[in-house]
Design an enzyme around this catalytic site. Structure first.
Site, PDB file in Angstrom:
ATOM      1  N   LYS A   1     -20.934  -5.355  41.156  1.00  0.00           N
ATOM      2  CA  LYS A   1     -19.624  -4.710  41.102  1.00  0.00           C
ATOM      3  C   LYS A   1     -19.812  -3.221  40.871  1.00  0.00           C
ATOM      4  O   LYS A   1     -20.682  -2.808  40.087  1.00  0.00           O
ATOM      5  CB  LYS A   1     -18.776  -5.299  39.961  1.00  0.00           C
ATOM      6  CG  LYS A   1     -17.456  -4.581  39.716  1.00  0.00           C
ATOM      7  CD  LYS A   1     -16.733  -5.160  38.508  1.00  0.00           C
ATOM      8  CE  LYS A   1     -15.453  -4.393  38.218  1.00  0.00           C
ATOM      9  NZ  LYS A   1     -14.727  -4.922  37.057  1.00  0.00           N
TER      10      LYS A   1
ATOM     11  N   GLU B   1      -5.832  -0.752  27.992  1.00  0.00           N
ATOM     12  CA  GLU B   1      -7.140  -1.333  27.676  1.00  0.00           C
ATOM     13  C   GLU B   1      -7.741  -0.789  26.384  1.00  0.00           C
ATOM     14  O   GLU B   1      -8.029   0.405  26.274  1.00  0.00           O
ATOM     15  CB  GLU B   1      -8.119  -1.101  28.827  1.00  0.00           C
ATOM     16  CG  GLU B   1      -9.463  -1.793  28.603  1.00  0.00           C
ATOM     17  CD  GLU B   1     -10.334  -1.795  29.839  1.00  0.00           C
ATOM     18  OE1 GLU B   1     -11.497  -2.223  29.736  1.00  0.00           O
ATOM     19  OE2 GLU B   1      -9.863  -1.369  30.909  1.00  0.00           O
TER      20      GLU B   1
ATOM     21  N   GLU C   1     -14.286 -10.480  39.705  1.00  0.00           N
ATOM     22  CA  GLU C   1     -14.324  -9.135  39.136  1.00  0.00           C
ATOM     23  C   GLU C   1     -14.261  -9.183  37.615  1.00  0.00           C
ATOM     24  O   GLU C   1     -14.891  -8.376  36.921  1.00  0.00           O
ATOM     25  CB  GLU C   1     -13.144  -8.319  39.680  1.00  0.00           C
ATOM     26  CG  GLU C   1     -13.070  -6.902  39.153  1.00  0.00           C
ATOM     27  CD  GLU C   1     -11.840  -6.152  39.639  1.00  0.00           C
ATOM     28  OE1 GLU C   1     -11.501  -5.129  39.014  1.00  0.00           O
ATOM     29  OE2 GLU C   1     -11.231  -6.581  40.631  1.00  0.00           O
TER      30      GLU C   1
ATOM     31  N   GLU D   1      -3.927  -1.209  45.081  1.00  0.00           N
ATOM     32  CA  GLU D   1      -4.101  -1.368  43.636  1.00  0.00           C
ATOM     33  C   GLU D   1      -4.108  -0.016  42.927  1.00  0.00           C
ATOM     34  O   GLU D   1      -3.492   0.150  41.872  1.00  0.00           O
ATOM     35  CB  GLU D   1      -5.398  -2.116  43.349  1.00  0.00           C
ATOM     36  CG  GLU D   1      -5.664  -2.339  41.862  1.00  0.00           C
ATOM     37  CD  GLU D   1      -6.924  -3.150  41.617  1.00  0.00           C
ATOM     38  OE1 GLU D   1      -7.672  -2.797  40.680  1.00  0.00           O
ATOM     39  OE2 GLU D   1      -7.158  -4.127  42.348  1.00  0.00           O
TER      40      GLU D   1
END
Length: 450
Positions: free
Chosen positions: A168, A217, A253, A387
């Site tokens: 990733k 986050e 992911e 996104e």
């Protein structure tokens, strides 16, 4: 809490904000002490600063003194002029701090009583009556990386993943906005606080430039021997929440993010707990897959140890970490403080840091908004671009850029074709640095707070 930044901040002085959903907001104005350096240097500097801190007044009024600030994404991330004043890391003890039911003053060295009292009158008047903000300027132009270049980067990453070079890699992009006048960041902060109460709003103004955001986050929080963190990766629009739970691409992911966080914390913890299956975290503009993680720390671990172990998580870097970091450094415009740790620490080693997502930079009549997405096997450029559009909306909306303007804005007619490897068009001359205000104090000596 929403009234604190609106009331304490003035239009130009160095200032800061920390407003997490699980605690009252704290705002700061002016500078009593500034610590600069990377994470390793900051650890020693903070320890020394807290050792020299002398207290006058009620010790139980408000939280213990905090240094608030952040770090760059990597050691070269702030080489662009727009990040001048932020550097590899900057933490501030404000001259004036305010929260719910408390006000505090701090100074490095002797403070002239008459000056302090005059400042106090101004601060109390502002807290009592607020300030009238100037009208918001209008958007003039918007500059972005061409869609074709974004698609090429995503395709390059997918090919590298298919060849076994990585699992990733997170790709990021930015929008540069030009307005017809200077934008007062207090208006932006009010909109973020009102529109995203479940996120942590943060801001740091240095020499007229403001780094700000409202991130969903958490990077890490330390409270005594307890540690709290989370994996947040995998994104969809709110109407796709049910599909997100079973999305093979998004689960692929998310999984390495949760695994990497657990592995990074294992040497620092006595025990660690996390669920087997992620939940869906809902925000006003997007939904994410989330895995909450908590544990018990070894006795000698402080919050900066945790930050060092975790950043960058695969949610903003990639897997393997070194491969992703090298790709980001070689293929992106420097990220500055975007997606980097931002937060606070105190003398006990406690602290709380977020990942500085949904963030922007504002200076005068120009603003930069940042967004990114995790690229894995099977990622499609068009879907990844959508996104990032969703992730840009909080900052664009806080800047008053509506949907029509987002679609209609175009680069200035005189903008030159950006050079290869650059996402920017013609640079404007940097705005002159504003004069230091009375709210800024000496950085030398032992800080004292009341």
């Amino acid at each position: 809490p929403a009234a604190v930044p609106r009331a304490l901040w003035d239009e130009a002085s160095d200032a800061l904000l920390w407003a997490a959903p699980d605690a009252p907001a704290q705002a700061g104005l002016g500078t009593a002490l500034v610590l600069a350096g990377d994470l390793h240097a900051m650890r020693a500097a903070a320890r020394d600063a807290f050792a020299r801190l002398a207290h006058r007044g009620a010790a139980d009024l408000g939280p213990a003194p905090r240094l608030i600030g952040g770090f760059a994404f990597d050691r070269d991330a702030t080489r662009e002029p727009i990040w001048a004043g932020f550097g590899a890391g900057t933490f501030v003890l404000p001259r004036w701090s305010a929260g719910e039911g408390w006000l505090r003053f701090a100074a490095s060295g002797p403070a002239e009583l008459g000056v302090v009292l005059r400042e106090l009158d101004v601060v109390l008047d502002r807290l009592a009556h607020g300030a009238t903000l100037p009208p918001a300027p209008s958007l003039v132009a918007r500059e972005e990386e061409p869609r074709g270049r974004w698609a090429q980067r995503v395709e390059d990453i997918v090919r590298a993943i298919e060849a076994g070079a990585a699992t990733k890699i997170v790709a990021a992009r930015r929008s540069e906005l030009h307005f017809d006048g200077d934008f007062d960041v207090r208006r932006v902060l009010d909109r973020l606080l009102a529109g995203f109460p479940g996120c942590t709003a943060f801001a740091l103004r240095r020499a007229g430039t403001v780094f700000f955001g409202a991130t969903p986050e958490r990077l890490v929080r330390r409270s005594g021997q307890r540690v709290f963190t989370e994996a947040l990766a995998g994104t969809a629009s709110p109407d796709e929440a049910d599909a997100l739970r079973s999305s093979a691409k998004d689960l692929a992911e998310h999984a390495p993010v949760a695994e990497a966080i657990a592995q990074a914390l294992a040497p620092l913890t006595e025990s660690l707990r996390m669920p087997d299956v992620p939940v869906v975290r809902s925000l006003p503009n997007v939904v994410h897959l989330q895995t909450p993680i908590e544990g018990t720390l070894h006795a000698d671990v402080d919050v900066l140890d945790l930050v060092e172990a975790l950043h960058p998580t695969p949610a903003v870097g990639g897997v393997p970490r070194d491969v992703a970091a090298r790709w980001i450094a070689e293929n992106e415009t420097p990220r500055g403080w975007y997606a980097a740790p931002f937060g606070w620490l105190d003398a006990t080693g406690d602290g709380s840091f977020v990942v500085a997502l949904r963030s922007g930079l504002l200076r005068g009549d120009r603003a930069w908004a940042f967004a990114g997405g995790g690229i894995v096997a099977g990622s499609e450029p068009a879907r990844e671009h959508r996104e990032t559009v969703l992730k840009l909306r909080p900052i664009l909306g806080a800047l008053g850029v509506d949907d029509d303007e987002r679609r209609a804005a175009r680069p200035p007619a005189a903008a030159a074709q950006p050079p290869k490897g650059s996402w920017r068009g013609t640079r404007r001359r940097r705005r002159p640095e504003p004069a230091r205000t009375p709210a800024a104090a000496s950085r030398a000596g032992s800080p004292t707070w009341w």
